[in-house]
Enzyme design. Structure first.
Site, PDB file in Angstrom:
ATOM      1  N   LYS A 177       0.864  -1.185   0.000  1.00 56.77           N
ATOM      2  CA  LYS A 177       0.000   0.000   0.000  1.00 56.77           C
ATOM      3  C   LYS A 177       0.900   1.233   0.000  1.00 56.77           C
ATOM      4  O   LYS A 177       1.561   1.520   0.993  1.00 56.77           O
ATOM      5  CB  LYS A 177      -0.899   0.062   1.243  1.00 56.77           C
ATOM      6  CG  LYS A 177      -1.958   1.162   1.090  1.00 56.77           C
ATOM      7  CD  LYS A 177      -2.556   1.620   2.377  1.00 56.77           C
ATOM      8  CE  LYS A 177      -1.715   2.630   3.095  1.00 56.77           C
ATOM      9  NZ  LYS A 177      -1.451   3.890   2.363  1.00 56.77           N
ATOM     10  N   GLU A 253      10.963   1.475   9.609  1.00 53.00           N
ATOM     11  CA  GLU A 253      11.825   2.651   9.369  1.00 53.00           C
ATOM     12  C   GLU A 253      10.991   3.857   9.765  1.00 53.00           C
ATOM     13  O   GLU A 253      10.114   4.275   9.029  1.00 53.00           O
ATOM     14  CB  GLU A 253      12.202   2.750   7.885  1.00 53.00           C
ATOM     15  CG  GLU A 253      12.959   1.579   7.322  1.00 53.00           C
ATOM     16  CD  GLU A 253      14.385   1.506   7.839  1.00 53.00           C
ATOM     17  OE1 GLU A 253      14.832   2.431   8.547  1.00 53.00           O
ATOM     18  OE2 GLU A 253      15.047   0.498   7.539  1.00 53.00           O
ATOM     19  N   GLU A 384      10.165  16.371  14.543  1.00 53.55           N
ATOM     20  CA  GLU A 384      10.679  16.276  13.185  1.00 53.55           C
ATOM     21  C   GLU A 384      10.069  17.420  12.367  1.00 53.55           C
ATOM     22  O   GLU A 384       8.847  17.486  12.242  1.00 53.55           O
ATOM     23  CB  GLU A 384      10.257  14.920  12.610  1.00 53.55           C
ATOM     24  CG  GLU A 384      11.179  14.389  11.584  1.00 53.55           C
ATOM     25  CD  GLU A 384      10.822  12.961  11.151  1.00 53.55           C
ATOM     26  OE1 GLU A 384      11.641  12.363  10.458  1.00 53.55           O
ATOM     27  OE2 GLU A 384       9.728  12.464  11.487  1.00 53.55           O
TER      28      GLU A 384
HETATM   29  P1  ADP Z   1       3.757  10.608   7.101  1.00 51.05           P
HETATM   30  O1  ADP Z   1       3.721  11.530   8.272  1.00 51.05           O
HETATM   31  O2  ADP Z   1       5.057  10.484   6.422  1.00 51.05           O
HETATM   32  O3  ADP Z   1       2.601  10.766   6.180  1.00 51.05           O
HETATM   33  P2  ADP Z   1       2.509   8.222   8.068  1.00 51.05           P
HETATM   34  O4  ADP Z   1       3.084   7.292   9.069  1.00 51.05           O
HETATM   35  O5  ADP Z   1       1.245   8.918   8.416  1.00 51.05           O
HETATM   36  O6  ADP Z   1       3.694   9.214   7.758  1.00 51.05           O
HETATM   37  O7  ADP Z   1       2.281   7.502   6.689  1.00 51.05           O
HETATM   38  C1  ADP Z   1       3.151   6.542   6.147  1.00 51.05           C
HETATM   39  C2  ADP Z   1       2.326   5.463   5.504  1.00 51.05           C
HETATM   40  O8  ADP Z   1       1.525   4.861   6.507  1.00 51.05           O
HETATM   41  C3  ADP Z   1       1.365   5.934   4.424  1.00 51.05           C
HETATM   42  O9  ADP Z   1       1.294   4.941   3.423  1.00 51.05           O
HETATM   43  C4  ADP Z   1       0.046   6.021   5.158  1.00 51.05           C
HETATM   44  O10 ADP Z   1      -1.076   5.861   4.322  1.00 51.05           O
HETATM   45  C5  ADP Z   1       0.171   4.833   6.081  1.00 51.05           C
HETATM   46  N1  ADP Z   1      -0.699   4.894   7.266  1.00 51.05           N
HETATM   47  C6  ADP Z   1      -1.050   5.960   8.014  1.00 51.05           C
HETATM   48  N2  ADP Z   1      -1.835   5.587   9.026  1.00 51.05           N
HETATM   49  C7  ADP Z   1      -1.997   4.239   8.933  1.00 51.05           C
HETATM   50  C8  ADP Z   1      -2.696   3.243   9.693  1.00 51.05           C
HETATM   51  N3  ADP Z   1      -3.410   3.558  10.758  1.00 51.05           N
HETATM   52  N4  ADP Z   1      -2.607   1.961   9.276  1.00 51.05           N
HETATM   53  C9  ADP Z   1      -1.890   1.629   8.189  1.00 51.05           C
HETATM   54  N5  ADP Z   1      -1.214   2.505   7.449  1.00 51.05           N
HETATM   55  C10 ADP Z   1      -1.267   3.800   7.798  1.00 51.05           C
END
Ligand code: ADP
Length: 482
Positions: A177, A253, A384
């Site tokens: 995803k 990561e 950050e």
């Molecule tokens: P950023 O702040 O870099 O957007 P995130 O951790 O929010 O970092 O997002 C990184 C990835 O994790 C993206 O692909 C986002 O769609 C996914 N993501 C965010 N929240 C969830 C969740 N609750 N479960 C699974 N994937 C998630």
């Protein structure tokens, strides 16, 4: 729709698929805030279908020889390289990064596929000296099985290839995803996987406007044996908890808070070049971006002046425009965060050396900024930034700056500049970080292990170690060999 954008459906079992609900969502160019495409908005059922496909494809992919997998990965690598124009344009349109950086990322992303294609041929085992004459004891390394990956928007291609390439090389299949903001690069990559004859179901991409439901399937479906995630520490912690019930292997990561230390004996020119590369690449939106600058008092004024001169000349704008080196922030939440951190620092006594305000271009553009006189009560030291803001403090003493540098829950990357060889060793060993740049601001490469300690995560990507994340050790003990 720009000509480069052709793939907007999910890629599952080797076919392009609408979401079962028929829903789509908008992908937006952050430079213009305009919609550039609509892509499938998948839910848990769509994600489960992708897991079905990856599970079905596993046996035959596992049974290929490593040389066969090598050959297919090399084809994929070549196609990615040959498609640099398409991929770079898509990446700039959906992420806002300058085109030159997008081209660099295409190469960087391709280099992981090439590296792990080679590593596929080197998944060696061991023969252990046996404990008795009638025994033989061996260790075999086997792919973990179906893997899931969840990736961020800041490197829309490379964060995928450094998970997918070792997984596929190890004989695993994958469901991915990509970040909701940057699905188009991932779908173009899937198209190239198909074109490279990587069999149906080996690499699947599910796009979704909200990651939560797909993330639940990826972390809770027992057929998935491993989850690899790159993103924020908060989401990483949530996924770790979700993975606990099926005891999945995980690679994480996560966020960073990189210190960038310049000692009095540093080469200023090198330090400024490193600071620019580390701080302002991708408009400050990388997890290894310098977040806190500590500059020793004897060199402070000269360093700040030289950095300011470089930052003032940066061209800000749409990533497709000639000469642009700084794009927009990815979305309004990011923009608000950066503006809020600068505001907080200013209120608490930071000196604005350059920038410090939203850019006159409007939208999601923020001025490349340098703040001096930073102190530890400011939020910018602890969070950050993920934006083009260098926050600089002055320091006197080596032991003190090491303590400050380590005083964070994060431990991804750290940088320092010094010409004193004894200090180089002392400081390198004292820094509690997974990666240390010494007189160097750009450290990532497919050949080196990328990853963090503390709350920056677990596991390593790239290098000979990156393959281990997708392999299990199996101990074989043969008895009765009289
Ligand atoms: P950023 O702040 O870099 O957007 P995130 O951790 O929010 O970092 O997002 C990184 C990835 O994790 C993206 O692909 C986002 O769609 C996914 N993501 C965010 N929240 C969830 C969740 N609750 N479960 C699974 N994937 C998630």
């Amino acid at each position: 729709m720009p000509i480069s954008i052709q793939f907007t459906q999910s890629y599952v079992g080797g076919s392009w698929k609408d979401s079962r609900s028929g829903k789509t969502y908008e992908v937006v160019d952050p430079s213009t805030s305009k919609c550039i495409a609509r892509v499938s908005d998948c839910d848990a059922q769509d994600a489960t279908q992708a897991v079905d496909a990856a599970h079905q494809a596993l046996k035959s992919w596992q049974s290929k020889t490593s040389v066969e997998r090598h050959g297919l990965l090399i084809k994929w690598f070549q196609l990615v390289q040959q498609s640099a124009d398409m991929l770079a344009e898509i990446m700039t349109l959906e992420s806002g990064k300058p085109l030159s950086e997008s081209y660099a990322e295409v190469n960087y992303a391709a280099s992981y596929i090439e590296w792990f294609a080679e590593e596929a041929k080197r998944v060696y085992g061991d023969v252990i000296p046996a404990v008795s004459p009638d025994k033989k004891m061996l260790v075999q390394r086997q792919g973990v099985g179906v893997c899931a990956a969840i990736t961020p928007w800041n490197f829309p291609l490379a964060m995928i290839t450094r998970k997918a390439a070792p997984a596929l090389a190890a004989g695993c299949t994958m469901v991915l995803k990509p970040a909701e903001a940057t699905p188009l690069s991932a779908l173009a990559l899937a198209y190239l996987a198909g074109k490279a004859s990587i069999p149906a179901g080996v690499f699947n991409v599910v796009t979704a406007s909200h990651g939560v439901d797909v993330g639940k399937v990826f972390s809770q479906d027992a057929r998935i044996k491993k989850l690899s995630f790159t993103g924020s520490t908060a989401v990483g912690k949530l996924l770790l908890k979700q993975c606990a019930d099926t005891v999945k292997r995980v690679s994480m990561e996560l966020g960073g808070n990189a210190p960038f230390i310049v000692f009095n004996d540093a080469d200023i020119e090198q330090a400024v070049a490193g600071a620019i590369a580390s701080k302002y690449r991708n408009t400050g939106q990388t997890c290894v971006c310098a977040n806190r600058f500590y500059v020793q008092s004897g060199i402070y004024d000269r360093f700040v002046k030289a950095l300011s001169d470089a930052v003032k000349s940066m061209k800000v704008g749409h990533g497709l425009d000639e000469g642009v080196v700084q794009g927009p922030l990815i979305n309004q939440a990011s923009f608000n965060k950066v503006a809020g951190l600068v505001q907080d620092a200013k209120q608490k006594g930071a000196e604005v050396v350059v920038g410090g305000e939203p850019h006159s271009l409007g939208g999601l553009f923020y001025q490349p900024t340098i703040l001096g006189n930073i102190s530890s009560d400011m939020d910018i030291v602890h969070q950050e930034i993920f934006g083009p803001v260098a926050a600089i403090s002055v320091f006197e003493d080596e032991a003190d700056v090491i303590e400050k540098a380590n005083n964070t829950p994060y431990g991804l990357a750290a940088y320092f500049y010094s010409k004193d060889i004894a200090r180089v060793w002392r400081v390198s060993e004292a820094l509690e970080y997974g990666m240390v740049g010494i007189n160097e601001g750009v450290i990532s490469t497919a050949m080196a292990p990328f990853g963090g300690v503390k709350e920056s995560g677990m596991g390593r990507e790239g290098s000979q170690y990156g393959m281990d994340e997708y392999l299990e050790l199996k101990y074989l003990c043969m008895g009765g060999l009289n």
